[in-house]
Structures are given as structure tokens and as C-alpha cells.
Motif scaffolding. Structure first.
Motif, mmCIF file in Angstrom:
data_model
loop_
_atom_site.group_PDB
_atom_site.id
_atom_site.type_symbol
_atom_site.label_atom_id
_atom_site.label_comp_id
_atom_site.label_asym_id
_atom_site.label_seq_id
_atom_site.Cartn_x
_atom_site.Cartn_y
_atom_site.Cartn_z
ATOM 1 N N GLY A 291 0.717 -1.158 -0.150
ATOM 2 C CA GLY A 291 -0.096 -0.017 -0.061
ATOM 3 C C GLY A 291 1.008 1.159 -0.063
ATOM 4 N N GLY A 292 0.465 2.303 -0.903
ATOM 5 C CA GLY A 292 1.008 3.605 -0.829
ATOM 6 C C GLY A 292 2.174 3.513 -1.706
ATOM 7 N N ILE A 293 2.768 2.476 -2.255
ATOM 8 C CA ILE A 293 4.058 2.778 -3.256
ATOM 9 C C ILE A 293 3.632 3.103 -4.414
ATOM 10 C CG2 ILE A 293 4.079 0.090 -3.908
ATOM 11 C CD1 ILE A 293 7.132 0.262 -3.686
ATOM 12 N N SER A 294 4.211 3.998 -5.269
ATOM 13 C CA SER A 294 4.067 4.383 -6.608
ATOM 14 C C SER A 294 4.665 3.368 -7.503
ATOM 15 C CB SER A 294 4.734 5.835 -6.664
ATOM 16 O OG SER A 294 6.235 5.925 -6.785
ATOM 17 N N GLN A 295 4.423 3.402 -8.679
ATOM 18 C CA GLN A 295 4.599 2.464 -9.648
ATOM 19 C C GLN A 295 6.122 2.777 -9.946
ATOM 20 O OE1 GLN A 295 2.238 2.484 -13.557
ATOM 21 N NE2 GLN A 295 4.145 1.686 -14.561
ATOM 22 N N LYS A 296 6.673 4.120 -10.120
ATOM 23 C CA LYS A 296 8.047 4.324 -10.055
ATOM 24 C C LYS A 296 8.863 3.926 -8.965
ATOM 25 C CE LYS A 296 11.359 8.102 -10.681
ATOM 26 N NZ LYS A 296 11.496 9.659 -10.549
ATOM 27 N N MET A 297 8.497 4.135 -7.634
ATOM 28 C CA MET A 297 9.246 3.339 -6.511
ATOM 29 C C MET A 297 9.102 2.236 -6.357
ATOM 30 S SD MET A 297 11.098 4.305 -3.983
ATOM 31 C CE MET A 297 11.069 5.861 -4.120
ATOM 32 N N LEU A 298 8.202 1.323 -6.848
ATOM 33 C CA LEU A 298 8.213 0.086 -7.119
ATOM 34 C C LEU A 298 9.216 -0.701 -7.905
ATOM 35 C CD1 LEU A 298 7.292 -2.787 -5.992
ATOM 36 C CD2 LEU A 298 5.401 -2.709 -7.462
ATOM 37 N N THR A 299 9.298 -0.034 -9.032
ATOM 38 C CA THR A 299 10.032 -0.194 -10.092
ATOM 39 C C THR A 299 11.779 0.102 -9.705
ATOM 40 O OG1 THR A 299 8.865 0.385 -11.943
ATOM 41 C CG2 THR A 299 10.973 0.359 -12.588
ATOM 42 N N THR A 300 11.872 1.154 -9.135
ATOM 43 C CA THR A 300 13.247 1.351 -8.644
ATOM 44 C C THR A 300 13.447 0.501 -7.449
ATOM 45 O OG1 THR A 300 12.871 3.730 -9.073
ATOM 46 C CG2 THR A 300 14.427 3.400 -7.448
ATOM 47 N N THR A 301 12.660 -0.051 -6.722
ATOM 48 C CA THR A 301 13.180 -0.798 -5.377
ATOM 49 C C THR A 301 13.085 -2.281 -6.072
ATOM 50 O OG1 THR A 301 11.652 0.328 -3.721
ATOM 51 C CG2 THR A 301 12.083 -1.860 -3.269
ATOM 52 N N LEU A 302 12.467 -2.918 -6.877
ATOM 53 C CA LEU A 302 12.787 -4.120 -7.429
ATOM 54 C C LEU A 302 13.993 -3.995 -8.634
ATOM 55 C CD1 LEU A 302 9.166 -4.883 -8.761
ATOM 56 C CD2 LEU A 302 10.532 -6.067 -6.961
ATOM 57 N N ARG A 303 14.358 -3.004 -8.948
ATOM 58 C CA ARG A 303 15.664 -3.003 -9.756
ATOM 59 C C ARG A 303 16.832 -3.132 -8.732
ATOM 60 N NH1 ARG A 303 14.255 1.563 -14.422
ATOM 61 N NH2 ARG A 303 12.856 0.233 -15.773
ATOM 62 N N GLY A 304 16.725 -2.432 -7.694
ATOM 63 C CA GLY A 304 17.673 -2.519 -6.742
ATOM 64 C C GLY A 304 18.125 -3.572 -6.276
ATOM 65 N N LEU A 305 16.873 -4.265 -5.847
ATOM 66 C CA LEU A 305 16.809 -5.911 -5.211
ATOM 67 C C LEU A 305 17.538 -6.743 -6.151
ATOM 68 C CD1 LEU A 305 13.312 -5.588 -3.458
ATOM 69 C CD2 LEU A 305 15.683 -5.792 -2.329
ATOM 70 N N GLU A 306 16.884 -6.490 -7.420
ATOM 71 C CA GLU A 306 17.703 -7.533 -8.458
ATOM 72 C C GLU A 306 18.975 -7.437 -8.928
ATOM 73 O OE1 GLU A 306 16.429 -8.826 -13.124
ATOM 74 O OE2 GLU A 306 15.717 -6.899 -12.352
ATOM 75 N N ARG A 307 19.329 -6.235 -8.706
ATOM 76 C CA ARG A 307 20.873 -5.845 -8.988
ATOM 77 C C ARG A 307 21.637 -6.077 -7.788
ATOM 78 N NH1 ARG A 307 24.421 -1.045 -7.243
ATOM 79 N NH2 ARG A 307 25.976 -1.141 -8.842
ATOM 80 N N ASP A 308 21.282 -6.279 -6.521
ATOM 81 C CA ASP A 308 21.956 -6.641 -5.496
ATOM 82 C C ASP A 308 21.680 -8.216 -5.112
ATOM 83 O OD1 ASP A 308 22.952 -4.100 -5.023
ATOM 84 O OD2 ASP A 308 21.242 -3.823 -3.247
ATOM 85 N N GLY A 309 21.127 -8.811 -5.922
ATOM 86 C CA GLY A 309 21.250 -10.526 -6.055
ATOM 87 C C GLY A 309 19.855 -10.926 -4.951
ATOM 88 N N PHE A 310 18.924 -10.069 -4.563
ATOM 89 C CA PHE A 310 17.978 -10.502 -3.556
ATOM 90 C C PHE A 310 16.784 -11.030 -4.192
ATOM 91 C CE2 PHE A 310 20.094 -7.168 -1.026
ATOM 92 C CZ PHE A 310 20.751 -7.839 -0.290
ATOM 93 N N VAL A 311 16.362 -10.616 -5.649
ATOM 94 C CA VAL A 311 15.116 -10.892 -6.349
ATOM 95 C C VAL A 311 15.746 -11.243 -7.818
ATOM 96 C CG1 VAL A 311 13.122 -9.803 -7.520
ATOM 97 C CG2 VAL A 311 13.931 -9.052 -5.010
ATOM 98 N N THR A 312 14.731 -12.136 -8.323
ATOM 99 C CA THR A 312 14.986 -12.488 -9.508
ATOM 100 C C THR A 312 13.659 -11.943 -10.432
ATOM 101 O OG1 THR A 312 13.956 -14.696 -9.456
ATOM 102 C CG2 THR A 312 16.268 -14.540 -9.481
ATOM 103 N N ARG A 313 13.886 -11.626 -11.491
ATOM 104 C CA ARG A 313 12.817 -11.161 -12.701
ATOM 105 C C ARG A 313 12.686 -12.061 -13.682
ATOM 106 N NH1 ARG A 313 12.630 -7.472 -17.283
ATOM 107 N NH2 ARG A 313 10.907 -6.194 -17.067
ATOM 108 N N THR A 314 11.396 -12.668 -14.053
ATOM 109 C CA THR A 314 11.215 -13.504 -14.944
ATOM 110 C C THR A 314 10.175 -13.147 -15.902
ATOM 111 O OG1 THR A 314 11.859 -15.485 -13.522
ATOM 112 C CG2 THR A 314 10.782 -15.941 -15.658
ATOM 113 N N VAL A 315 10.588 -12.928 -17.265
ATOM 114 C CA VAL A 315 9.597 -12.508 -18.372
ATOM 115 C C VAL A 315 9.201 -13.724 -19.014
ATOM 116 C CG1 VAL A 315 9.361 -11.008 -20.305
ATOM 117 C CG2 VAL A 315 10.847 -10.321 -18.445
#
Length: 125
Positions: free
Chosen positions: A49-73
Motif C-alpha cells: 500500500g502507498g507505493i508508486s509505480q516508479k518507486m516499486l520499479t526502482t526498489t525491484l531493480r535495486g533488489l535485482e541488482r543486489d541479488g535479492f530478487v529475480t525477474r522472469t519475463v
């Protein structure tokens, strides 16, 4: 007696950098949501709740970059994108959950201390 740790400046920089990532409120919330399994971007945005699309994108990219999250298309129309915690991301859950538990257990003490401080500051000012 606990052994003293020697603090080197390069350690402090590395620790500070990592804490900036994992201590961010959105990171904590996103990691918490993903602890239940993979989620699509839209599901995450709705769940956090309360997170903007831009902030979620930024957060997910940072987590992916740091190896905490994978992104599957997935090659569908429209493309489906799932986010999932890596093993490192799952390891992060333990200290994050411990900190959240500590915060819940000590909220009343912290609020009382803040009230005392604010009252004393008012009297001085």
C-alpha cells in the motif's frame, strides 16, 4: 566478555551501503510480500500500500541488482513479469523479520521516550 570488533573504514562503507538497501521501508515491505512466493508487478503494487509505480520499479531493480530478487519475463501478450526472492533474498527475511519483531515489541517504550524528550525540549525552549 564479548570480543571487540575492529572497525575498518572499508567495512563501514560496505555495511552502510548494504543497510541503505535493506533498511529502506519499501525494500522491507517488498521482501515481506515476496516471502510468500513469486508475484507479478501489479500484485506487488496492490499488496504494498502507498507505493508508486516508479518507486516499486526502482526498489525491484535495486533488489535485482543486489541479488535479492529475480525477474522472469514470460512471452505472453501482454508480457507477464514475475518477481521472486533468491536464496539471498530468503536469507534477508530472518534479520528483517527480527527487526520488525523488535520494533513491534518496543513501540510503546520508544513512544514513551519520545514523549519525555519532546516534553523536556518544550520546557527548555
Amino acid at each position: 566478555m564479548k570480543p571487540r570488533h575492529v572497525h575498518r573504514s572499508e567495512d563501514c562503507r560496505a555495511i552502510s551501503e548494504i543497510l541503505q538497501r535493506v533498511g529502506d521501508k519499501w525494500t522491507v515491505l517488498v521482501v515481506g510480500m515476496l516471502s510468500n512466493g513469486p508475484m507479478r508487478f501489479s500484485e506487488l503494487r496492490h499488496a504494498v500500500g502507498g507505493i508508486s509505480q516508479k518507486m516499486l520499479t526502482t526498489t525491484l531493480r535495486g533488489l535485482e541488482r543486489d541479488g535479492f530478487v529475480t525477474r522472469t519475463v514470460f512471452p505472453t501478450i501482454p508480457p507477464r513479469v514475475d518477481y521472486e526472492l533468491t536464496e539471498l533474498g530468503h536469507q534477508l527475511q530472518e534479520p528483517v523479520n527480527a527487526l520488525a519483531d523488535w520494533a513491534r515489541q518496543n513501540t510503546l517504550h520508544i513512544n514513551a521516550a519520545r514523549s519525555r524528550y519532546d516534553a523536556a525540549s518544550k520546557q527548555e525552549g
